[in-house]
Scaffold this motif. Structure first.
Motif, mmCIF file in Angstrom:
data_model
loop_
_atom_site.group_PDB
_atom_site.id
_atom_site.type_symbol
_atom_site.label_atom_id
_atom_site.label_comp_id
_atom_site.label_asym_id
_atom_site.label_seq_id
_atom_site.Cartn_x
_atom_site.Cartn_y
_atom_site.Cartn_z
ATOM 1 N N GLN A 37 -0.102 16.536 2.454
ATOM 2 C CA GLN A 37 -0.272 16.122 1.070
ATOM 3 C C GLN A 37 -0.525 17.340 0.198
ATOM 4 O OE1 GLN A 37 -3.585 13.536 0.126
ATOM 5 N NE2 GLN A 37 -2.274 12.435 -1.290
ATOM 6 N N ILE A 38 0.183 17.410 -0.928
ATOM 7 C CA ILE A 38 0.014 18.541 -1.834
ATOM 8 C C ILE A 38 -0.395 18.111 -3.239
ATOM 9 C CG2 ILE A 38 1.510 20.126 -0.591
ATOM 10 C CD1 ILE A 38 3.771 19.390 -2.465
ATOM 11 N N ASN A 39 -0.348 16.798 -3.515
ATOM 12 C CA ASN A 39 -0.710 16.302 -4.836
ATOM 13 C C ASN A 39 -1.249 14.884 -4.690
ATOM 14 O OD1 ASN A 39 -0.692 15.149 -7.420
ATOM 15 N ND2 ASN A 39 1.027 16.402 -8.077
ATOM 16 N N THR A 40 -2.467 14.651 -5.160
ATOM 17 C CA THR A 40 -3.103 13.344 -4.995
ATOM 18 C C THR A 40 -3.092 12.486 -6.254
ATOM 19 O OG1 THR A 40 -5.259 14.276 -5.553
ATOM 20 C CG2 THR A 40 -4.665 14.217 -3.215
ATOM 21 N N GLU A 41 -2.514 12.986 -7.333
ATOM 22 C CA GLU A 41 -2.503 12.226 -8.587
ATOM 23 C C GLU A 41 -1.648 10.970 -8.471
ATOM 24 O OE1 GLU A 41 -1.656 14.419 -12.150
ATOM 25 O OE2 GLU A 41 -2.495 16.241 -11.270
ATOM 26 N N ALA A 42 -2.117 9.896 -9.100
ATOM 27 C CA ALA A 42 -1.367 8.642 -9.121
ATOM 28 C C ALA A 42 -0.050 8.828 -9.874
ATOM 29 C CB ALA A 42 -2.203 7.550 -9.772
ATOM 30 N N THR A 43 0.935 8.032 -9.510
ATOM 31 C CA THR A 43 2.260 8.130 -10.135
ATOM 32 C C THR A 43 2.475 7.083 -11.215
ATOM 33 O OG1 THR A 43 3.282 6.601 -8.572
ATOM 34 C CG2 THR A 43 3.242 8.936 -7.952
ATOM 35 N N GLY A 44 1.681 6.018 -11.187
ATOM 36 C CA GLY A 44 1.890 4.914 -12.113
ATOM 37 C C GLY A 44 2.803 3.844 -11.538
ATOM 38 N N ASP A 45 3.366 4.092 -10.374
ATOM 39 C CA ASP A 45 4.204 3.104 -9.682
ATOM 40 C C ASP A 45 3.320 2.405 -8.652
ATOM 41 O OD1 ASP A 45 5.853 2.288 -7.248
ATOM 42 O OD2 ASP A 45 7.442 2.706 -8.700
ATOM 43 N N LEU A 46 3.195 1.097 -8.761
ATOM 44 C CA LEU A 46 2.284 0.329 -7.915
ATOM 45 C C LEU A 46 2.541 0.541 -6.424
ATOM 46 C CD1 LEU A 46 0.011 -1.797 -7.813
ATOM 47 C CD2 LEU A 46 1.791 -3.537 -7.810
ATOM 48 N N VAL A 47 3.784 0.451 -5.999
ATOM 49 C CA VAL A 47 4.128 0.584 -4.576
ATOM 50 C C VAL A 47 3.877 2.004 -4.085
ATOM 51 C CG1 VAL A 47 6.016 0.452 -2.899
ATOM 52 C CG2 VAL A 47 5.789 -1.303 -4.667
ATOM 53 N N ILE A 48 4.311 2.974 -4.838
ATOM 54 C CA ILE A 48 4.139 4.374 -4.436
ATOM 55 C C ILE A 48 2.656 4.733 -4.395
ATOM 56 C CG2 ILE A 48 4.618 6.770 -5.088
ATOM 57 C CD1 ILE A 48 7.085 5.310 -4.022
ATOM 58 N N ASP A 49 1.882 4.294 -5.374
ATOM 59 C CA ASP A 49 0.450 4.592 -5.395
ATOM 60 C C ASP A 49 -0.290 3.896 -4.253
ATOM 61 O OD1 ASP A 49 0.776 6.279 -7.530
ATOM 62 O OD2 ASP A 49 0.133 4.815 -9.025
ATOM 63 N N LEU A 50 0.116 2.680 -3.911
ATOM 64 C CA LEU A 50 -0.477 1.990 -2.763
ATOM 65 C C LEU A 50 -0.181 2.765 -1.482
ATOM 66 C CD1 LEU A 50 -1.965 -0.416 -1.556
ATOM 67 C CD2 LEU A 50 0.215 -1.629 -1.494
ATOM 68 N N ALA A 51 1.049 3.229 -1.350
ATOM 69 C CA ALA A 51 1.408 4.045 -0.178
ATOM 70 C C ALA A 51 0.590 5.332 -0.137
ATOM 71 C CB ALA A 51 2.899 4.361 -0.198
ATOM 72 N N LEU A 52 0.399 5.962 -1.284
ATOM 73 C CA LEU A 52 -0.430 7.172 -1.344
ATOM 74 C C LEU A 52 -1.835 6.888 -0.826
ATOM 75 C CD1 LEU A 52 0.301 8.949 -4.753
ATOM 76 C CD2 LEU A 52 0.380 9.986 -2.492
ATOM 77 N N ASN A 53 -2.424 5.782 -1.251
ATOM 78 C CA ASN A 53 -3.772 5.428 -0.798
ATOM 79 C C ASN A 53 -3.819 5.180 0.702
ATOM 80 O OD1 ASN A 53 -4.965 5.647 -3.317
ATOM 81 N ND2 ASN A 53 -4.544 3.531 -3.839
ATOM 82 N N ILE A 54 -2.812 4.493 1.227
ATOM 83 C CA ILE A 54 -2.759 4.232 2.663
ATOM 84 C C ILE A 54 -2.611 5.540 3.435
ATOM 85 C CG2 ILE A 54 -1.358 3.201 4.501
ATOM 86 C CD1 ILE A 54 -0.762 0.906 2.485
#
Length: 90
Positions: free
Chosen positions: A57-74
């Motif tokens: 991981q190189i960037n932890t900022e949210a993207t504003g896309d629900l699915v992508i942000d959920l994947a980031l959290n997982i």
């Protein structure tokens, strides 16, 4: 018209137009394909880099896309082995 993400295109390809449902024989493949497509999107967005077997991981900022942000959290709560991360998201 907005460009579709790889995961959205894959989802559309898995639809059975006549039955108006997902193709039943592809459900397992679709799950893993969608997980891989979401990871691809994260790499494309500069959130992760991949070196073959691992993600970093190189960037932890949210993207504003629900699915992508959920994947980031997982993925933030998981290891970095690509194989395990695809299984975790599927």
């Amino acid at each position: 018209m907005a460009e579709l993400k790889l995961s959205e295109e894959l989802l559309l390809l898995s639809l059975n137009k006549e039955k108006k449902s997902f193709a039943s024989n592809s459900s397992v493949v679709i799950k893993y394909g969608l997980a891989a497509a979401i990871i691809f999107e994260l790499i494309k967005l500069g959130k992760y880099t991949a070196d073959g077997e691992n993600l970093e991981q190189i960037n932890t900022e949210a993207t504003g896309d629900l699915v992508i942000d959920l994947a980031l959290n997982i993925l933030n709560q998981s290891g970095n082995k690509l194989r395990n991360l695809i299984a975790k998201l599927s």
